[in-house]
Scaffold this motif. Structure first.
Motif, short mmCIF file in Angstrom:
data_model
loop_
_atom_site.label_atom_id
_atom_site.label_comp_id
_atom_site.label_asym_id
_atom_site.label_seq_id
_atom_site.Cartn_x
_atom_site.Cartn_y
_atom_site.Cartn_z
N HIS A 144 1.06 -1.10 -0.18
CA HIS A 144 -0.20 0.09 0.10
C HIS A 144 0.81 1.37 0.16
N ALA A 145 0.37 2.65 -0.37
CA ALA A 145 0.99 3.38 -0.65
C ALA A 145 1.12 4.25 0.84
N VAL A 146 0.68 4.01 1.91
CA VAL A 146 0.50 4.54 3.33
C VAL A 146 -0.16 3.57 4.00
N GLY A 147 0.96 3.17 4.62
CA GLY A 147 -0.15 2.45 6.03
C GLY A 147 -0.31 1.26 5.48
N ASP A 148 -1.02 -0.20 6.71
CA ASP A 148 -0.73 -1.13 6.37
C ASP A 148 -1.98 -1.99 5.61
N SER A 149 -3.07 -0.83 4.82
CA SER A 149 -4.57 -1.53 5.20
C SER A 149 -4.79 -0.75 3.41
N LEU A 150 -5.62 -0.92 2.78
CA LEU A 150 -6.04 0.27 1.33
C LEU A 150 -6.45 1.27 1.78
N THR A 151 -5.92 1.86 1.49
CA THR A 151 -6.31 3.43 1.00
C THR A 151 -7.05 4.25 -0.40
N THR A 152 -8.05 5.56 0.07
CA THR A 152 -7.92 6.00 -0.84
C THR A 152 -6.94 6.49 -2.08
N VAL A 153 -5.96 6.72 -1.04
CA VAL A 153 -4.56 6.53 -2.32
C VAL A 153 -4.38 5.62 -3.29
N ASP A 154 -4.12 4.32 -2.54
CA ASP A 154 -4.28 3.39 -3.68
C ASP A 154 -5.29 3.29 -4.77
N LEU A 155 -6.39 3.47 -4.35
CA LEU A 155 -7.56 3.69 -4.94
C LEU A 155 -7.24 4.72 -6.67
N SER A 156 -6.96 5.72 -6.03
CA SER A 156 -6.99 6.88 -6.93
C SER A 156 -5.25 6.74 -7.82
N LEU A 157 -4.39 5.85 -7.23
CA LEU A 157 -3.06 5.49 -8.28
C LEU A 157 -3.15 4.47 -9.46
N PHE A 158 -4.26 3.72 -8.79
CA PHE A 158 -5.11 2.74 -9.73
C PHE A 158 -5.76 3.33 -10.68
N GLN A 159 -5.82 4.41 -10.81
CA GLN A 159 -6.93 5.43 -11.53
C GLN A 159 -6.35 6.07 -12.33
N LEU A 160 -4.85 6.60 -11.99
CA LEU A 160 -4.28 7.54 -12.52
C LEU A 160 -3.35 7.09 -13.28
N VAL A 161 -3.00 5.12 -13.65
CA VAL A 161 -2.14 4.27 -13.96
C VAL A 161 -3.34 4.13 -15.03
N ALA A 162 -4.50 3.13 -14.85
CA ALA A 162 -5.34 2.52 -15.89
C ALA A 162 -5.42 4.25 -16.33
N GLY A 163 -6.23 5.43 -16.82
CA GLY A 163 -6.35 6.80 -16.96
C GLY A 163 -4.77 7.32 -18.38
N LEU A 164 -3.41 6.73 -17.49
CA LEU A 164 -2.42 7.54 -18.56
C LEU A 164 -1.96 6.02 -19.20
N THR A 165 -2.82 5.23 -19.19
CA THR A 165 -2.23 4.23 -19.71
C THR A 165 -3.19 3.96 -20.78
N TYR A 166 -3.99 4.29 -20.60
CA TYR A 166 -5.79 4.30 -22.24
C TYR A 166 -4.84 5.62 -23.00
N ALA A 167 -4.17 6.66 -22.37
CA ALA A 167 -4.25 7.75 -22.61
C ALA A 167 -2.63 7.86 -24.02
N PHE A 168 -2.03 6.97 -23.13
CA PHE A 168 -0.35 7.48 -23.69
C PHE A 168 0.13 5.34 -23.54
N PRO A 169 -0.13 4.86 -24.19
CA PRO A 169 0.23 3.03 -24.22
C PRO A 169 1.24 2.99 -24.96
N ARG A 170 1.86 4.15 -25.69
CA ARG A 170 3.24 4.17 -26.41
C ARG A 170 3.68 4.91 -24.76
N GLY A 171 3.32 5.44 -24.45
CA GLY A 171 4.48 6.32 -23.57
C GLY A 171 4.62 5.65 -22.47
N MET A 172 3.35 4.81 -21.94
CA MET A 172 3.39 3.62 -20.78
C MET A 172 3.48 1.99 -20.97
N ALA A 173 5.22 2.01 -22.06
CA ALA A 173 4.93 0.85 -22.22
C ALA A 173 5.62 0.38 -21.37
#
Ligand SMILES: N[C@@H](CCC(=O)N[C@@H](CS)C(=O)NCC(=O)O)C(=O)O
Length: 251
Positions: free
Chosen positions: A165-194
């Motif tokens: 986890h990003a902070v602490g030892d359990s799921l937080t909103t930060v983990d969820l937001s990091l998931f969304q950030l990476v999903a969005g970047l991978t959608y937008a820039f598949p070559r850039g994110m390779a």
């Protein structure tokens, strides 16, 4: 009390960071613009809430959340409000303050992801700033994505409670937001994110773990999850994508 999420229709946008927290917690919430007009929904309801003449605490822009009489705006602030109520906050002041820093750093990167396709003005069409967008996106891919994601990878590696986890030892909103950030970047820039999977193995593992959580997995395949599209923050314009070449230094 049912939470009311106010966000624009037809795109994930910044509302999605809040939606993921509500969905993970199976919170009782209504997405106001998607609710029928006769039940107080629709864009009209959002506009009305923004322009309420007697409301002193008005938001600048969506997303905002209503919890009874409380109106909370700014994505990171909404998540800081919701996290302890939804069981998605870390323990102790030091970790909570750090979670807020991380949440704001995600917000910073979201602005830059948006500015990659709208570098001159949010009020102009993409087509009117395409050339500037090409230059901005090239720098975003070459320098900013590696810098931000490399930082989050280091945060995971250094987490004294473990790299799950990003902070602490359990799921937080930060983990969820990091998931969304990476999903969005991978959608937008598949070559850039390779290079991402190799450069950021801990962040990749975190994103996979978030996607596999039962409530999130169910949400992602539901009609409530608006697909990424070219109205949102993360837009896929092939002409803005280019091969990423980065690795993350051990730090
Ligand atoms: N810092 C705010 C930004 C809010 C924001 O920019 N919202 C967008 C939609 S994602 C909007 O409607 N902006 C209107 C404007 O900036 O004029 C947050 O993180 O919530």
């Amino acid at each position: 009390m049912t939470y009311q999420l106010h966000y624009w229709p037809g795109l994930q946008g910044r509302g999605e960071f809040v939606r993921l927290a509500l969905e993970e917690a199976r919170a009782d919430y209504v997405d106001i613009v998607r609710a029928p007009k006769e039940r107080g929904g629709g864009v009209g309801a959002l506009m009305k809430a923004m322009a309420a003449p007697d409301e002193p605490f008005i938001p600048f822009a969506p997303p905002f959340l209503k919890d009874g009489d409380l109106l909370i705006s700014q994505t990171a602030n909404i998540l800081a409000y919701l996290a302890p109520r939804l069981g998605l906050a870390p323990e102790g002041e030091a970790r909570r303050v750090f979670a807020a820093s991380l949440q704001l750093t995600v917000a910073d990167m979201v602005v830059e992801a948006h500015d990659a396709h709208h570098p001159i003005a949010g009020g102009l069409y993409y087509e009117d700033q395409k050339e500037a967008a090409k230059a901005r996106a090239a720098d975003f891919i070459a320098n900013r994505i590696p810098k931000y994601l490399g930082y989050f990878e280091r945060v995971l590696r250094r987490n004294p409670d473990g790299p799950e986890h990003a902070v602490g030892d359990s799921l937080t909103t930060v983990d969820l937001s990091l998931f969304q950030l990476v999903a969005g970047l991978t959608y937008a820039f598949p070559r850039g994110m390779a290079p991402f999977p190799e450069a950021c193995p801990l962040l990749l593992r975190l994103c996979d773990a978030v996607a596999a959580r039962p409530n999130i997995a169910a949400y992602l395949v539901s009609a409530r999850r608006v697909p990424f599209n070219e109205s949102g923050i993360f837009r896929h314009y092939p002409e803005l994508d280019q091969d990423g070449a980065w690795s993350v230094d051990e730090a």
